[in-house]
Design an enzyme around this catalytic site. Structure first.
Site, PDB file in Angstrom:
ATOM      1  N   ASP A   1       0.724  -1.358   0.160  1.00 54.50           N
ATOM      2  CA  ASP A   1      -0.139   0.016   0.021  1.00 54.50           C
ATOM      3  C   ASP A   1       0.838   1.194  -0.018  1.00 54.50           C
ATOM      4  O   ASP A   1       0.278   2.127   0.496  1.00 54.50           O
ATOM      5  CB  ASP A   1      -1.054  -0.122   1.111  1.00 54.50           C
TER       6      ASP A   1
ATOM      7  N   ASP B   1      -7.327  -3.589  -5.396  1.00 52.88           N
ATOM      8  CA  ASP B   1      -7.254  -2.651  -4.660  1.00 52.88           C
ATOM      9  C   ASP B   1      -5.876  -1.979  -5.179  1.00 52.88           C
ATOM     10  O   ASP B   1      -5.535  -0.607  -5.173  1.00 52.88           O
ATOM     11  CB  ASP B   1      -7.290  -2.579  -3.005  1.00 52.88           C
TER      12      ASP B   1
ATOM     13  N   GLY C   1      -9.701 -16.979  -7.437  1.00 53.20           N
ATOM     14  CA  GLY C   1     -10.012 -15.374  -6.625  1.00 53.20           C
ATOM     15  C   GLY C   1     -10.817 -16.106  -5.600  1.00 53.20           C
ATOM     16  O   GLY C   1     -11.711 -16.957  -5.626  1.00 53.20           O
TER      17      GLY C   1
ATOM     18  N   SER D   1     -14.310  -3.129   7.146  1.00 58.95           N
ATOM     19  CA  SER D   1     -14.439  -4.855   7.211  1.00 58.95           C
ATOM     20  C   SER D   1     -15.457  -5.164   7.834  1.00 58.95           C
ATOM     21  O   SER D   1     -15.569  -5.164   9.152  1.00 58.95           O
ATOM     22  CB  SER D   1     -13.173  -5.201   7.607  1.00 58.95           C
TER      23      SER D   1
HETATM   24  N1  GLY Z   1      -7.597  -1.365   0.334  1.00 62.30           N
HETATM   25  C1  GLY Z   1      -8.135  -2.198   1.556  1.00 62.30           C
HETATM   26  C2  GLY Z   1      -9.535  -1.717   1.596  1.00 62.30           C
HETATM   27  O1  GLY Z   1      -9.924  -1.035   0.854  1.00 62.30           O
HETATM   28  O2  GLY Z   1     -10.079  -1.833   2.780  1.00 62.30           O
END
Ligand code: GLY
Length: 390
Positions: free
Chosen positions: A103, A163, A221, A351
């Site tokens: 990231d 991402d 995937g 999440s």
């Molecule tokens: N890139 C991690 C998220 O979007 O939670």
């Protein structure tokens, strides 16, 4: 090209864009005492972000908001605060503090590349180049991708995620800055690998994708943060849409533009009336599941990026849709009472844990740091010809 059926919110006006940026910049200003020498947590807790150390993947978004407030207001108080943040980012990459993941673009584009582009901050440039060096170390020639997480010699971690398309602009920038094509070459290869494997036949996307560490062949995937392996994580689809737009900017292959349209069509078909998705696109109009407002802001930025690249009727269509999405976010999701939240946009989801995914449950129906950042970026793109940090 697919027709987009008329969505319900009206397009946001230029005046309303300006007012929304005024309000967002005022909220950023209110946050400076808490977050000049601290990072902002990835998501709020009860709609309030706590200050944390600069060690999360999301830390770049808050300084990005400070830079956008600087661009909107011209007030140097924002510049000074953002440059203090740059020192923290330089320290982080020099000491490799929680940088063993992909990231680097999310971290270093809105914080340090912005600092270099806007005010010529040499430490911003240095930090971003070190971050680009770190990112290309994660390239796996067998399979041709940048590995997302974990040790590079661990076969259980041999995967990339959709991402990552948003981490690639850091590499394109590094090549342009140094004249060394090695960064760009890896970005181009990774983007093509994503194009080849991450889109399902129905135009939805896989969140993460495993490759075979011996043969380099695509394996399968799976999701981490979506509802289940065969569902449609709303933010993953948004990263795909914005990521295709950026990929098209850096390599104008027709496949990137076509895939952008395909992913967008799938997304639009599953949006509720107010154009802000539930956190997974298996949930549609009338669901009681939480939204992910950040997904809508990311898509708005992707639409505005692609509009700048293609022109003509498609550009008009993308801008119109982005204006409608932003109208909905500004009117119904933006924080209107700063005594209730120190964020900018409510109802994001980081999440959500389900029996079928592998994430930790956190940041559900909260403000999320990237949601706030992309909300401001989309408004900024609507307010001026914006020189991108990406
Ligand atoms: N890139 C991690 C998220 O979007 O939670």
């Amino acid at each position: 090209m697919n027709a987009i059926s008329p969505p319900s919110p009206q397009p946001i006006s230029d005046d309303d864009v300006h007012v929304a940026l005024d309000l967002a910049s005022a909220q950023v200003r209110r946050n400076l005492p808490t977050f000049t020498y601290a990072a902002q947590n990835h998501s709020s807790i009860g709609n309030v972000y706590p200050p944390v150390a600069n060690d999360q993947w999301t830390a770049g978004f808050w300084p990005g908001e400070i830079w956008l407030a600087f661009e909107h207001t011209g007030d140097k108080v924002f510049q000074y605060a953002a440059q203090i943040q740059v020192q923290s980012f330089l320290h982080r990459i020099e000491n490799r503090i929680e940088t063993d993941h992909h990231d680097m673009g999310f971290l270093y584009s809105p914080s340090c590349i912005a600092a270099w582009k806007l005010v010529g901050d040499e430490d911003g440039r240095k930090a971003a180049l070190l971050a680009a060096d770190q990112l290309i170390e994660r390239f796996q020639p067998v399979g041709q991708f940048i590995q997302a997480w974990g040790r590079r010699d661990n076969p259980n971690e041999y995967r990339y995620i959709i991402d990552c398309l948003l981490n690639l602009p850091l590499l394109y920038w590094a090549s342009a800055e140094t004249g060394d094509v090695k960064y760009r070459d890896i970005a181009l290869i990774h983007a093509r690998t994503t194009l080849a494997h991450s889109v399902r036949p129905d135009n939805s996307t896989y969140h993460t994708f495993y490759m075979d560490p011996v043969t380099g062949e695509p394996v399968r995937g799976v999701t981490k943060q979506g509802y289940a392996d065969d569902s449609f994580w709303a933010r993953g689809q948004a990263w795909g849409i914005a990521g295709m737009a950026f990929s098209y900017r850096y390599e104008p292959l027709p496949q990137y533009r076509d895939t952008f349209e395909r992913l967008l069509s799938f997304y639009l078909e599953r949006l509720p009336m107010d154009l802000v998705p539930y956190w997974d696109l298996i949930f549609t109009q009338g669901s009681h599941e939480p939204r992910d407002s950040s997904s809508a802001s990311i898509v708005a930025c992707g639409l505005l990026e692609m509009a700048d690249l293609v022109g003509g009727e498609d550009a008009d269509r993308y801008r119109d849709l982005a204006r409608r999405m932003m109208k909905s976010l500004v009117e119904h999701y933006a924080v209107s009472d700063p005594s209730l939240s120190n964020g900018l946009v409510l109802h994001g989801t980081y999440s959500k844990k389900t029996p079928h995914n592998t994430c930790r449950g956190e940041g559900v129906d909260e403000c999320v740091s990237w949601g706030d950042y992309y909300y401001m970026e989309a408004l900024t793109r609507l307010s001026r010809r914006w020189a991108s940090y990406w």
